[in-house]
Design an enzyme around this catalytic site. Structure first.
Site, PDB file in Angstrom:
ATOM      1  N   HIS A  40      23.186 -38.934 -18.362  1.00 25.36           N
ATOM      2  CA  HIS A  40      23.055 -37.835 -17.384  1.00 25.36           C
ATOM      3  C   HIS A  40      24.404 -37.489 -16.764  1.00 25.36           C
ATOM      4  O   HIS A  40      24.463 -37.042 -15.626  1.00 25.36           O
ATOM      5  CB  HIS A  40      22.052 -38.188 -16.286  1.00 25.36           C
ATOM      6  CG  HIS A  40      20.776 -38.761 -16.818  1.00 25.36           C
ATOM      7  ND1 HIS A  40      19.738 -37.979 -17.264  1.00 25.36           N
ATOM      8  CD2 HIS A  40      20.400 -40.056 -17.031  1.00 25.36           C
ATOM      9  CE1 HIS A  40      18.762 -38.760 -17.703  1.00 25.36           C
ATOM     10  NE2 HIS A  40      19.146 -40.030 -17.592  1.00 25.36           N
ATOM     11  N   SER A  78      47.363 -21.022 -18.963  1.00 29.00           N
ATOM     12  CA  SER A  78      46.866 -19.826 -18.298  1.00 29.00           C
ATOM     13  C   SER A  78      47.978 -18.804 -18.210  1.00 29.00           C
ATOM     14  O   SER A  78      49.149 -19.159 -18.040  1.00 29.00           O
ATOM     15  CB  SER A  78      46.388 -20.209 -16.896  1.00 29.00           C
ATOM     16  OG  SER A  78      46.350 -19.075 -16.067  1.00 29.00           O
TER      17      SER A  78
END
Ligand code: ARG
Length: 485
Positions: free
Chosen positions: A157, A276
């Site tokens: 999880h 970026s």
């Protein structure tokens, strides 16, 4: 297409079906570039068989084979216009040989021809994908071998669950990829069967030798029922499903690497990162995000393929022209994704200190403590309850002792030594204790690694055998063709 092509007439369409607004819509010529070489091979084998069977005479066969060599040299881009590559190649042969060139299409149809071409090409593609998967498995095994004792957190999880090692983690993907290899090689067996000689679907009155032509093309066997042979595309479904399954495996690996990069557990090399255009500090795991996305493309392709095929009546329907491109796109996408994923793993830098630190986070050794108590005779459920109680307060011996008093009404030391508990609380020792078959303990991983390497070697052998089979058949076909010189 070529200038010459603009004047020449498609052998199939002739004047009656010579143009009109749907001309482009009907044509698969551009997409058929993928099966250009396959079609030349299929034509060659068919012509050799026709001559051997006395269906066409040797002089005609020789001229057609010469023309095919010229067409092959000129390449797909030089083909005359045509509804598809099969018609265009036939037109080009007739341009060179004259009307006799039309004998090439005796005892066959484009229906069995295209099905054969797709299989002929796709089997190479399947082997290419399998080869990239084998390379990825080798990379995983190598990096695993170097990280047998690199402790890391394992998650369920996405929460810290139990400590493991980088080797155990990587081998989990090697193991999954070994099944992806199996699926590909299994699909190959059914791709590698020949539909040629089925003609449109109803066979032919000519005395063709279907086995011979299959053999000349390196196919393992013949798909007997001519209606099935010409129309089935289940081999595309299997191949695309294998590609989609593989892409799904890779998407999990890619996702992990995105998460692990985010947590600072691993640093991808610059070659597998991007930046970026505005944020100068950024180093992003873009390649892994694109690998993750390949699962979307391939499962969409599988769905598209199944939807095109669903409910098609027997035998040939033109919908089939829109089926195989999905398989080709899927194998291309997944081959590229596999290569990139392998490259990223091969060059990634695992941050041992960060991993070691993180391995114990979130009381990840709790299960080990419960196991220890259960080994000492406590019912596992009671041990589980006691450790869960401790986890509310902390993850050290004191918290465990307090929980023992509360849940068991006695000291922990009634059951186990403090030393053993401390060991169970240590991530490294916790990993070392889990030495069951396939577990993360270094010894278990070493044995698994040996089996993984042996598995890769045996799959490489299987792949090579298939490649050799194809190469031998190609050589045999060349020899037969040159005997007509
Ligand atoms: N180009 C077609 C295909 O890819 C083969 C043509 C068969 N055409 C036909 N009308 N029977 O399926």
């Amino acid at each position: 297409m070529s200038e010459q092509g603009e004047e020449s007439q498609d052998v199939v369409r002739r004047e009656r079906f010579s143009g009109g607004p749907a001309r482009e819509f009907l044509s698969s010529l551009a997409a058929d570039e993928r099966i250009f070489a396959a079609d030349i091979a299929v034509d060659r084998a068919h012509v050799v068989m026709l001559a051997e069977q006395g269906i066409i005479d040797e002089a005609d066969a020789a001229d057609i084979l010469d023309a095919l060599a010229e067409v092959e040299d000129a390449g797909h881009g030089a083909l005359p216009d045509g509804e598809d590559v099969h018609a265009a190649i036939e037109t080009a042969v007739i341009e060179r040989v004259g009307a006799r060139g039309g004998k090439m299409h005796t005892a066959r149809s484009r229906n069995d021809e295209v099905a054969t071409c797709i299989r002929y090409r796709l089997r190479e593609d399947v082997l290419d994908v399998a080869e990239t998967v084998l390379e990825a498995r080798e990379v995983l095994a190598e990096v695993a071998a170097a990280n047998g004792e690199t402790v890391m957190p394992g998650f369920t999880h996405l929460q810290p669950a139990q400590p493991t090692t980088v080797a155990h983690y990587l081998l989990s993907y090697e193991s999954a990829l070994s099944r992806d290899t199996e699926r590909l090689l299994d699909a190959y067996e059914r791709v590698n069967r020949s539909p040629l000689g089925a003609a449109a679907f109803a066979g032919t009155p000519f005395e063709v030798d279907r086995e011979r032509v299959a053999d000349l093309l390196g196919f393992e066997s013949v798909i007997e029922n001519s209606m099935d042979a010409a129309s089935t595309r289940d081999f595309l479904v299997e191949t695309t499903a294998a590609a989609a399954a593989l892409a799904t495996t890779l998407s999990g690996l890619a996702e992990d690497l995105v998460v692990f990069s985010n947590k600072g557990y691993v640093e991808l090399s610059d070659d597998y990162s991007s930046t970026s255009s505005i944020m100068p500090q950024k180093k992003n795991p873009d390649t892994m995000e694109l690998v993750r996305a390949a699962a979307g493309d391939t499962s969409a392709g599988l769905n598209a393929l199944l939807t095109v095929l669903k409910g098609l009546p027997r035998a040939y329907n033109r919908d089939l022209q829109r089926a195989h491109p999905h398989a080709f796109e899927a194998v291309d996408a997944v081959a590229e994704a596999t290569e990139v994923a392998a490259g990223a793993v091969a060059t990634a830098d695992w941050k041992e200190d960060v991993l070691a630190e993180a391995a114990g986070e979130g009381f990840s050794t709790a299960t080990g403590v419960a196991d220890l108590l259960a080994m000492a005779g406590l019912p596992f459920r009671t041990a589980h309850e006691m450790v869960a109680q401790a986890a509310e307060e902390g993850s050290d011996y004191e918290a465990l002792e307090a929980a023992a008093q509360e849940v068991l009404g006695e000291s922990l030391s009634e059951h186990v030594d403090r030393e053993a508990v401390e060991a169970a609380l240590d991530p490294e020792q916790s990993v070392a204790s889990r030495d069951s078959l396939g577990g993360p303990a270094p010894d278990a991983v070493e044995a698994a690694l040996e089996r993984a390497v042996a598995g890769v070697e045996s799959d490489i052998g299987a792949l090579e055998t298939k490649r050799e089979g194809l190469a031998t058949a190609a050589g045999r076909l060349d020899t037969e063709v040159s005997s007509y010189d």
